[in-house]
Scaffold this active site. Structure first.
Site, short mmCIF file in Angstrom:
data_model
loop_
_atom_site.label_atom_id
_atom_site.label_comp_id
_atom_site.label_asym_id
_atom_site.label_seq_id
_atom_site.Cartn_x
_atom_site.Cartn_y
_atom_site.Cartn_z
N SER A 106 26.90 4.56 -5.77
CA SER A 106 28.29 4.45 -6.24
C SER A 106 28.67 2.97 -6.33
O SER A 106 27.81 2.11 -6.39
CB SER A 106 29.21 5.24 -5.31
OG SER A 106 30.50 5.31 -5.85
N ASN A 107 29.96 2.69 -6.33
CA ASN A 107 30.42 1.29 -6.38
C ASN A 107 31.71 1.16 -5.57
O ASN A 107 32.19 2.13 -4.99
CB ASN A 107 30.62 0.86 -7.84
CG ASN A 107 31.59 1.76 -8.56
OD1 ASN A 107 32.75 1.85 -8.18
ND2 ASN A 107 31.11 2.45 -9.59
N TYR A 108 32.25 -0.04 -5.54
CA TYR A 108 33.37 -0.34 -4.63
C TYR A 108 34.75 0.03 -5.18
O TYR A 108 35.75 -0.30 -4.57
CB TYR A 108 33.38 -1.83 -4.28
CG TYR A 108 32.20 -2.28 -3.47
CD1 TYR A 108 32.04 -1.83 -2.16
CD2 TYR A 108 31.24 -3.14 -3.99
CE1 TYR A 108 30.96 -2.24 -1.40
CE2 TYR A 108 30.17 -3.55 -3.24
CZ TYR A 108 30.02 -3.10 -1.94
OH TYR A 108 28.97 -3.50 -1.19
N SER A 109 34.81 0.69 -6.32
CA SER A 109 36.13 1.00 -6.89
C SER A 109 36.95 1.86 -5.92
O SER A 109 36.45 2.81 -5.34
CB SER A 109 35.94 1.75 -8.22
OG SER A 109 37.18 2.27 -8.63
N ALA A 129 35.40 3.13 -12.85
CA ALA A 129 34.18 2.31 -12.75
C ALA A 129 33.02 3.31 -12.78
O ALA A 129 32.66 3.89 -11.75
CB ALA A 129 34.19 1.52 -11.46
#
Ligand code: C5P
Length: 421
Positions: free
Chosen positions: A224-227, A293
């Protein structure tokens, strides 16, 4: 003068440090600002309204009504009038009320109605300051977008020594003035500006994507990502506030939730699920804002059981390209639809953003750069430049994400002349 034409609400609560607020009001007035003092009923036990109304040149507001005339003080008007909203000193009790929306006095109701940047300068005794409930409430205010002006250490009213002394008026003044200057907050943030757009989205159907996506590796792991989803959620909320007929929020896994009632949330996990939710809803929408994101790659061969560390072989995952949701909707877009994308860049910002707008057939793109402090993921603030397909660009200062959402809708409404019909 440094703050001429700026409107500042100074909220004063009932603590010993209230006497220092007189100097703070004076500093703002000397810098050319118009100051409206709002006091909690307890604050009047610590400093008189007469001192403050003399320094600010305006009657102090403390109650919802003026007792002898019955005149009602509109907390909404006051909240919208402000370019900056400063609570100094902020007692544990007011901080708790602000953090939990307990609107039982003029100060907290105005706080809940304001769109201005809020500054909170706590002042309290050492043990109150470090109590978990105060720590929790301050963290909530900070995540709600308030700027906390941390108290200094020193001797407190109780003669205990520690953290809890309200920061000096000069420091509070400098923090607020620097923020206003940096953000070039427009002069005369008048009610007219707000009311022009109040119902601009009446009759419009809006879809917003927000948050990260998750791509599964096995039943317990993902990429995943930091959004945090905060920007997209703020955009959905603002659409609702501007009278949109429907707002659909396609939301990846995150904690952010809209505060406006009536928003339809479609929870999704992967990019493919997000695309499918968008395809289900896009055709009936007038405006789409792609704020999510989205992971660029999915795992083609996720394990169906938890991968064990004891296995000697390193897992052999294969990546597959995820669909580009914005580009897919861009291809489908009718002439009467508006599609807006985001571009989070680390270099060659302008070229990259303009290229993306064209490639994905967007009408507008909101660019933020990771080179700007306070912009992008995992912050409560953002700093954006908005490009429209006619080649125009507008750069905005660092603001909290609610204010950025408002700038984005202002730009859409002006550019595409959203009207009441
Ligand atoms: O290409 P890039 O990921 O930088 O593009 C960002 C824009 O495209 C954002 O509006 C984002 O929501 C959207 N996007 C998308 N689907 C993807 C990748 C990005 O909708 N797979």
């Amino acid at each position: 003068m440094e703050l001429s034409g700026k409107h500042i609400v100074v909220g004063i609560t009932g603590g010993i440090a209230a006497y220092k607020s007189a100097s703070l009001v004076r500093l703002f007035v000397k810098a050319g600002a118009e100051v409206q003092v709002v006091m909690t009923p307890n604050a009047r036990e610590f400093i008189t309204p007469v001192t403050l109304s003399t320094l600010s040149g305006k009657p102090v507001i403390s109650d919802f009504f003026t007792a002898n005339t019955g005149e009602w003080h509109s907390h909404v008007d006051l909240g919208l009038w402000a370019d900056a909203f400063v609570v100094a000193p902020a007692t544990a009790s007011t901080i708790a009320k602000m953090a939990n929306g307990v609107a039982d006095n003029m100060l907290v109701t105005s706080y809940l109605s304001t769109r201005a940047q809020v500054f909170v300068a706590p002042a309290m005794d050492f043990d109150m300051m470090r109590h978990p409930s105060t720590t929790r409430n301050i963290a909530t205010l900070s995540s709600d977008g308030c700027i906390i002006i941390e108290p200094a250490e020193g001797e407190l009213a109780s003669h205990l020594v520690g953290k809890g002394r309200m920061e000096e008026p000069e420091t509070i003044f400098k923090t607020v003035a620097a923020f206003i200057k940096q953000n070039n907050i427009k002069e005369n943030n008048s009610l007219d500006d707000v009311y022009i757009n109040k119902n601009a989205l009446a009759g419009k159907h809006v879809i917003v994507t927000a948050g990260p996506t998750r791509e599964r590796l096995d039943p317990v792991r993902y990429i995943s990502n930091y959004s945090t989803g905060k920007m997209g959620v703020a955009i959905a909320d603002e659409a609702m506030r501007r009278g949109a007929q429907s707002v659909t929020l396609v939301l990846g896994p995150c904690e952010a939730r809209p505060s406006e009632p009536g928003i339809k949330i479609v929870n999704v996990e992967s990019a493919r699920e997000m695309l499918s939710a968008c395809l289900d809803n896009f055709d009936s929408c007038d405006i789409g804002i792609m704020c999510a994101a989205v992971a660029d790659y999915a795992i083609e061969n996720p394990a169906d059981k938890k991968i064990k560390r004891e296995n000697t072989a390193v897992p052999d995952f294969k990546f597959a390209k995820n669909p580009d949701i914005a580009a897919t909707l861009g291809e489908r877009k009718r002439n009467d639809q508006i599609l807006v994308g985001f571009a989070l860049e680390t270099d060659h910002e302008l070229e990259n953003a303009a290229g993306k707008m064209k490639r994905k057939n967007l009408d507008m793109i909101v660019m933020n750069s990771l080179r700007d402090k306070g912009a992008g993921f995992a912050t409560d603030t953002n700093k954006v430049t908005i490009f429209t397909s006619d080649g125009k660009a507008s750069a905005f200062g660092l603001k909290d994400k609610h204010a950025v959402a408002s700038d984005i809708w202002d730009t859409i409404c002006v550019k595409f002349q959203c009207s009441e019909n």
